[in-house]
Design an enzyme around this catalytic site. Sequence first.
Site, PDB file in Angstrom:
ATOM      1  N   ASP A 126      31.492 -11.307  -1.913  1.00  0.00           N
ATOM      2  CA  ASP A 126      31.788 -12.494  -2.699  1.00  0.00           C
ATOM      3  C   ASP A 126      32.239 -13.583  -1.718  1.00  0.00           C
ATOM      4  O   ASP A 126      32.389 -13.351  -0.514  1.00  0.00           O
ATOM      5  CB  ASP A 126      32.835 -12.198  -3.782  1.00  0.00           C
ATOM      6  CG  ASP A 126      32.777 -13.232  -4.915  1.00  0.00           C
ATOM      7  OD1 ASP A 126      32.162 -14.298  -4.716  1.00  0.00           O
ATOM      8  OD2 ASP A 126      33.354 -12.984  -5.989  1.00  0.00           O
TER       9      ASP A 126
HETATM   10  C1  BGC Z   1      32.611 -15.853  -7.661  1.00  0.00           C
HETATM   11  C2  BGC Z   1      31.270 -15.171  -7.868  1.00  0.00           C
HETATM   12  C3  BGC Z   1      30.142 -16.130  -7.579  1.00  0.00           C
HETATM   13  C4  BGC Z   1      30.308 -16.705  -6.191  1.00  0.00           C
HETATM   14  C5  BGC Z   1      29.199 -17.662  -5.793  1.00  0.00           C
HETATM   15  C6  BGC Z   1      32.678 -16.597  -6.358  1.00  0.00           C
HETATM   16  O1  BGC Z   1      33.814 -17.394  -6.294  1.00  0.00           O
HETATM   17  O2  BGC Z   1      33.629 -14.887  -7.732  1.00  0.00           O
HETATM   18  O3  BGC Z   1      31.190 -14.674  -9.178  1.00  0.00           O
HETATM   19  O4  BGC Z   1      28.913 -15.481  -7.721  1.00  0.00           O
HETATM   20  O5  BGC Z   1      31.548 -17.398  -6.134  1.00  0.00           O
HETATM   21  O6  BGC Z   1      29.277 -18.854  -6.458  1.00  0.00           O
END
Ligand code: BGC
Length: 744
Positions: free
Chosen positions: A304
């Site tokens: 993530d």
């Molecule tokens: C979130 C994810 C997301 C990623 C990309 C993160 O902050 O937890 O769910 O896919 O950002 O945008």
Amino acid sequence: MKLITTLILLPILAFSQSKFRVDNQTEMKISEIISQMTIEEKVGQMTQVTLEVVGQPRVSEEDEFVFDEAKLREAILKYRVGSILNTGGAVNSVKSWQGIITKIQEIATKESRLHIPILYGVDAIHGANYTKESTLFPQAIAMAATRNRDFVRKAGEITALDVRNSGISWNFNPVLDMGRQPLWPRFYETFGESVYLTSTLGEQYILGLQNSSFGKESSVASCMKHYLGYSNSFNGLDRTPIYLPERQLREIYLPPFAKAINAGSMTVMVNSSEINGIPVHSNKHIITEILKEELGFEGLVVSDWEDIIRIHTRDGVAETPKEAVKYAILAGLDMSMVPNDFSFYEYLVELVKEGEVPISRIDDAVRRILRVKFALGLFENAFPNKSVAKNINREKFDKISLDAAMESITLLKNDNSTLPISKKSKVLVTGPTSNLMQVLNGGWSYTWQGNNEKLYPQEKNTLLEAIEKVAGKENVIFNQGITFDKDVDVKSTIENAKNVDYIILALGEPAYCETPGNIHSLELDEIQINYAKELAKTGKPIILVLLQGRPRLITKIVDNVSAVFMAYLPGNEGGDAIAKLLFGDGNPSGVLPFTYPKYQTGNTLHDYKPIEKFDVNSENWLYPFGFGLSYTTFQFSNLKINGSEFNFNQSIKISVDVTNTGKLAGKKAVDLFVRDVYGSVSRPVKELKGFDKVNLKPGETKTVEFVLTSENLSFIGRDNQRIVEPGEFQVMVGDLVQKFTLIK
Ligand code: BGC
């Protein structure tokens, strides 16, 4: 206790044929590419940066995205990145997206040494929410309230089509976290509290995204997330510690991912947080031993946002950023969503050269990434496929979104059949959520936080606009009353209320996403509670419409209102959906996918344990899981099981009759619950194990059938293995109960 007669189930799910795999020929092509790659090229494939890194800063969210050409070439040609993500700050048009992807792929496939296409990913959470012209659906929590698999599958297909039409082939969705902690700001991204419901709908969504009936070129790779246990935050805040024993981890949080792997999900994103003190991005047991070895996942594991480096900067588990990279890659991460620089690339190249990370681990990661690129057909055509557009039927897609919203909205209270109201009635529409688009959509809508009203399509209706359309402007008085934090015109609203038949009071939450949506109390904000009480003093019947991503407490005002609609976050068609239901152009059929809490603490979920209803403890909720009223009435009868004794290999067939006993046609959600009466580990008092929905004319009866297998009766035993135990089981639909015995 019957430990002696316990039968251990092998991981039945582990051998499914539909798991993500590529054929031998493709594996050979991948081997051939890997054999030609330098360490730098391999590590580059594992590097993912955000679009902002290669763009000029957007001055405002309404501006178009513009590349910084030099930075783009540097990312692809110098750092050899394998993937780019996100939107560059806000929504783009289809045309602009196609231009962005074309430019990226031209450099990657024509100028880079090995011509490997870029894997581009976005968060298309409730429709292609970062593409201007797309259809936005109700958020997942509302989709779960429909109890209608078809909507979830179709939403997956349409989302994939809109995403692929933008030239993008990877969607960071579905969220398979469990909605069991209502404070958690990502609650609305989940399918609710039930393991079965989440697993079933997650599977449907993945099939919609990846196996679209529109064809392969209209499909995208799904990314199940956030593996594993992310939603179980101890204090309810996003990105705070999780404490999760292995049994609960396997019993509650793992099954939706196991199901998703069997549905063929190509990729997975790792939980940002820590479990039992170990940052999940550094947890080899969870990523390699469970996901890759036990569940046999052959796709790609992405981190993530910035979460590898945070093993050092935030968690203090790695002493240096370089050590953080080492921990994560050795734990089993295949791609780093770095995403703001190339530090990951630099560190990992060094680590490989120093022998700190074996090249076999790198080759495995690259193989997984290339599998996904091949499976998506990117080696054949990495560019936006113009033929995808022929499948787009916007009117039809928006209608599906409207129908899903209508089937999601849940009627929690309807004293004296207040609803539906006659179109001739005079109504006052008021409240902080009555005239905004963002409150229908929540986060992940045109921007990350979803709160820029200017970006919402003009032609879509707020709740007020939709009510005016259905009931006629002449019958509607609008007074905002309050915003989320201040009095606008409460006094004149109270005056106006005296001249109407009904008050439609729209309360709830502004749009939010992730950590900025943290709250410190589940209570609906005081200003809204006080406002509802003020309005109640007029003596006019109040219809409360709740637009919110999580069940904020309404216990203090529920007795002051005549009717309550839980509308969740119903999407761009949500205003129309609510208005139609209010005035009888449709019959509500949504049911809660979670337990609506009565108090801040002690909420007993539907699968609570016997000890929670013992001595002075008792069931504690405002509305139970599965609750939802209709404008007609239904009755269940003839709950039957096709036998009284079954062995472990037999399927158990259950049927129940559902009759529409009222005067209106309507749909009825049917939830099947099961109880394992005695177990070597205490078993829930009931657990959802099946659901369906039937459409019934007045007076009509239909029979609904369910099949239970030993998988549905299994649980995680004392030694943390999945087992089934013989003995007595109960099945329940509504108030009806039947039982059967499982024998060895
Ligand atoms: C979130 C994810 C997301 C990623 C990309 C993160 O902050 O937890 O769910 O896919 O950002 O945008």
